[in-house]
Design a protein around this motif. Sequence first.
Motif, PDB file in Angstrom:
ATOM      1  N   TYR A  83       0.832  -1.206   0.000  1.00  0.00           N
ATOM      2  CA  TYR A  83       0.000   0.000   0.000  1.00  0.00           C
ATOM      3  C   TYR A  83       0.868   1.258   0.000  1.00  0.00           C
ATOM      4  CZ  TYR A  83      -3.093   3.637   1.857  1.00  0.00           C
ATOM      5  OH  TYR A  83      -3.782   4.815   2.065  1.00  0.00           O
ATOM      6  N   ILE A  84       1.889   1.274   0.859  1.00  0.00           N
ATOM      7  CA  ILE A  84       2.775   2.440   0.938  1.00  0.00           C
ATOM      8  C   ILE A  84       3.561   2.609  -0.359  1.00  0.00           C
ATOM      9  CG2 ILE A  84       4.773   3.412   2.132  1.00  0.00           C
ATOM     10  CD1 ILE A  84       3.745   2.004   4.680  1.00  0.00           C
ATOM     11  N   ALA A  85       4.107   1.498  -0.861  1.00  0.00           N
ATOM     12  CA  ALA A  85       4.926   1.560  -2.082  1.00  0.00           C
ATOM     13  C   ALA A  85       4.103   2.022  -3.284  1.00  0.00           C
ATOM     14  CB  ALA A  85       5.543   0.192  -2.351  1.00  0.00           C
ATOM     15  N   HIS A  86       2.836   1.636  -3.324  1.00  0.00           N
ATOM     16  CA  HIS A  86       1.960   2.039  -4.424  1.00  0.00           C
ATOM     17  C   HIS A  86       1.553   3.504  -4.296  1.00  0.00           C
ATOM     18  CE1 HIS A  86      -1.144   1.724  -7.517  1.00  0.00           C
ATOM     19  NE2 HIS A  86      -1.983   2.312  -6.683  1.00  0.00           N
ATOM     20  N   THR A  87       1.290   3.956  -3.046  1.00  0.00           N
ATOM     21  CA  THR A  87       0.787   5.312  -2.824  1.00  0.00           C
ATOM     22  C   THR A  87       1.900   6.351  -2.863  1.00  0.00           C
ATOM     23  OG1 THR A  87      -0.866   4.291  -1.358  1.00  0.00           O
ATOM     24  CG2 THR A  87      -0.734   6.683  -1.332  1.00  0.00           C
ATOM     25  N   TYR A  88       3.069   5.973  -2.358  1.00  0.00           N
ATOM     26  CA  TYR A  88       4.222   6.888  -2.306  1.00  0.00           C
ATOM     27  C   TYR A  88       5.444   6.192  -2.900  1.00  0.00           C
ATOM     28  CZ  TYR A  88       1.113   9.319   0.881  1.00  0.00           C
ATOM     29  OH  TYR A  88       0.015   9.952   1.418  1.00  0.00           O
ATOM     30  N   PRO A  89       5.429   5.947  -4.203  1.00  0.00           N
ATOM     31  CA  PRO A  89       6.466   5.105  -4.824  1.00  0.00           C
ATOM     32  C   PRO A  89       7.874   5.699  -4.788  1.00  0.00           C
ATOM     33  CG  PRO A  89       5.066   6.107  -6.503  1.00  0.00           C
ATOM     34  CD  PRO A  89       4.417   6.384  -5.194  1.00  0.00           C
ATOM     35  N   LEU A  90       7.998   7.007  -4.610  1.00  0.00           N
ATOM     36  CA  LEU A  90       9.318   7.637  -4.653  1.00  0.00           C
ATOM     37  C   LEU A  90       9.902   7.899  -3.267  1.00  0.00           C
ATOM     38  CD1 LEU A  90       8.681  10.226  -7.533  1.00  0.00           C
ATOM     39  CD2 LEU A  90       9.639   7.908  -7.690  1.00  0.00           C
ATOM     40  N   ASN A  91       9.129   7.610  -2.228  1.00  0.00           N
ATOM     41  CA  ASN A  91       9.570   7.927  -0.872  1.00  0.00           C
ATOM     42  C   ASN A  91      10.246   6.726  -0.220  1.00  0.00           C
ATOM     43  OD1 ASN A  91       7.390   9.644  -1.754  1.00  0.00           O
ATOM     44  ND2 ASN A  91       7.330  10.513   0.288  1.00  0.00           N
ATOM     45  N   PRO A  92      11.373   6.927   0.482  1.00  0.00           N
ATOM     46  CA  PRO A  92      11.994   5.811   1.202  1.00  0.00           C
ATOM     47  C   PRO A  92      11.062   5.284   2.291  1.00  0.00           C
ATOM     48  CG  PRO A  92      13.092   7.893   1.718  1.00  0.00           C
ATOM     49  CD  PRO A  92      12.126   8.178   0.625  1.00  0.00           C
ATOM     50  N   VAL A  93      11.190   4.001   2.594  1.00  0.00           N
ATOM     51  CA  VAL A  93      10.339   3.352   3.597  1.00  0.00           C
ATOM     52  C   VAL A  93      11.211   2.781   4.714  1.00  0.00           C
ATOM     53  CG1 VAL A  93       8.650   1.528   4.029  1.00  0.00           C
ATOM     54  CG2 VAL A  93       8.607   2.752   1.845  1.00  0.00           C
ATOM     55  N   TYR A  94      10.854   3.127   5.947  1.00  0.00           N
ATOM     56  CA  TYR A  94      11.550   2.629   7.124  1.00  0.00           C
ATOM     57  C   TYR A  94      10.579   1.826   7.974  1.00  0.00           C
ATOM     58  CZ  TYR A  94      14.397   6.649   5.686  1.00  0.00           C
ATOM     59  OH  TYR A  94      15.133   7.563   4.958  1.00  0.00           O
ATOM     60  N   LEU A  95      11.064   0.748   8.566  1.00  0.00           N
ATOM     61  CA  LEU A  95      10.252  -0.071   9.459  1.00  0.00           C
ATOM     62  C   LEU A  95      10.631   0.178  10.908  1.00  0.00           C
ATOM     63  CD1 LEU A  95      10.139  -3.655   7.837  1.00  0.00           C
ATOM     64  CD2 LEU A  95       8.428  -1.833   7.683  1.00  0.00           C
ATOM     65  N   ILE A  96       9.622   0.273  11.775  1.00  0.00           N
ATOM     66  CA  ILE A  96       9.820   0.229  13.226  1.00  0.00           C
ATOM     67  C   ILE A  96       8.914  -0.874  13.756  1.00  0.00           C
ATOM     68  CG2 ILE A  96       9.587   1.426  15.433  1.00  0.00           C
ATOM     69  CD1 ILE A  96      10.038   4.064  14.018  1.00  0.00           C
ATOM     70  N   GLY A  97       9.492  -1.816  14.496  1.00  0.00           N
ATOM     71  CA  GLY A  97       8.700  -2.905  15.053  1.00  0.00           C
ATOM     72  C   GLY A  97       8.947  -3.051  16.539  1.00  0.00           C
ATOM     73  N   HIS A  98       7.878  -3.256  17.294  1.00  0.00           N
ATOM     74  CA  HIS A  98       7.992  -3.449  18.738  1.00  0.00           C
ATOM     75  C   HIS A  98       7.738  -4.908  19.100  1.00  0.00           C
ATOM     76  CE1 HIS A  98       6.260  -3.496  22.921  1.00  0.00           C
ATOM     77  NE2 HIS A  98       7.442  -2.942  23.119  1.00  0.00           N
ATOM     78  N   SER A  99       8.619  -5.496  19.896  1.00  0.00           N
ATOM     79  CA  SER A  99       8.462  -6.841  20.455  1.00  0.00           C
ATOM     80  C   SER A  99       8.311  -7.876  19.336  1.00  0.00           C
ATOM     81  CB  SER A  99       7.282  -6.853  21.431  1.00  0.00           C
ATOM     82  OG  SER A  99       7.306  -7.998  22.243  1.00  0.00           O
TER      83      SER A  99
END
Length: 275
Positions: free
Chosen positions: A104-120
Motif C-alpha cells: 500500500y505504501i509503495a503504491h501510494t508513495y512510490p518515490l519515498n523511502p520506507v523505514y520499518l519500526i517494530g515493537h516486540s
Amino acid sequence: MIKKEQFILSGSKDKTISGDLTYDDNYTNQPCILFIHGFKGFKDWGAHNQVAAFFAASGYRYFKFNLSHSGVTEAQPREVTDLDAFASNTVSMELLDVDTALNYIAHTYPLNPVYLIGHSRGGALAILKAANDDRVNKVITWSAIADFSSLWKKEQEEEWLTEGKIFVENARTKEKMPLNKTLLEDFNAHRDEFDILHAASKVKIPWLILHGDDDVNVKFSVAQQLAQSQPKAKLQKIQGANHVFGASHPYTGQDLPDHLQEVCDKSLAFLQKDN
C-alpha cells in the motif's frame, strides 16, 4: 499542521487491516515509516498516537495498522475483544499483513523511502522483512524478540497440539486469551523461514536495536543476541526502561514517558543520519 487519515486494507483470511497515517502537510517528500505492533498489542495501544505525532512533526509519514488477527475490531479499537481472531493468528498471516501494508505504501508513495519500526513480536516481523524485502531502506527494532517460540513455554507444546489450544494471560486485564494450535503448527512448518537470528544475519540495510535493560518480558540479552547475529547493527541500551518504555494502556499523558521519548529521539537521529 498534523493531520491523520484512516485506511482499510484486505488482510489475511478475509479479515480487514485498519490503519492510519499521521503527517504534517507543511513538509514535502516525506519518508514513510511503517510501525508494526507486538503480541497482544494494536495500533492505538498506549502512547502509539503520540509517537506518530512526534515523527510526523519531524517530517515523516507515519503509518501504523492493526494486524488482521490482532483481535481488535473497528467497533472497539482500543481493546482486544475478538478472541476468535486472536486465537487463530499465525506468523505467516502477520507477515502477509505486513507485506500488504508495504504494498500500500509503495503504491501510494512510490518515490519515498520506507523505514520499518517494530515493537516486540512486531520487531521480529520487521527483521524478517528487512532481510528479504528490498523496498525497506532502514529498520529499527524496539524490545524485539529473537525467537517466536519464546512467547510460549516448550512444555506447553504437547498439550497444545493435543487439546487444540492454550491460554495466555493479558497482564493488564488478567483475561485468559486463547491461542489455537495453528500458531504452533505454522511455526513448526516454517521454522527455517521464521528463524529470526538467521534473518538478522542477512540484514544488509542500516538497523538500530533499542532495548531497555529493565525489560522483564524480553531480556536485554536478547538484544545482544540480535546484535551478535548482525555486527553491523547498532545496539543502544535504554537505561532503566521496561518492555514498553514507560507507556501504559490507556495512556492519558500529553507528553511521552521519559524512556519512550528517549527511544523516539534516538530513532529519529538514526533515521536522519546518512548511515
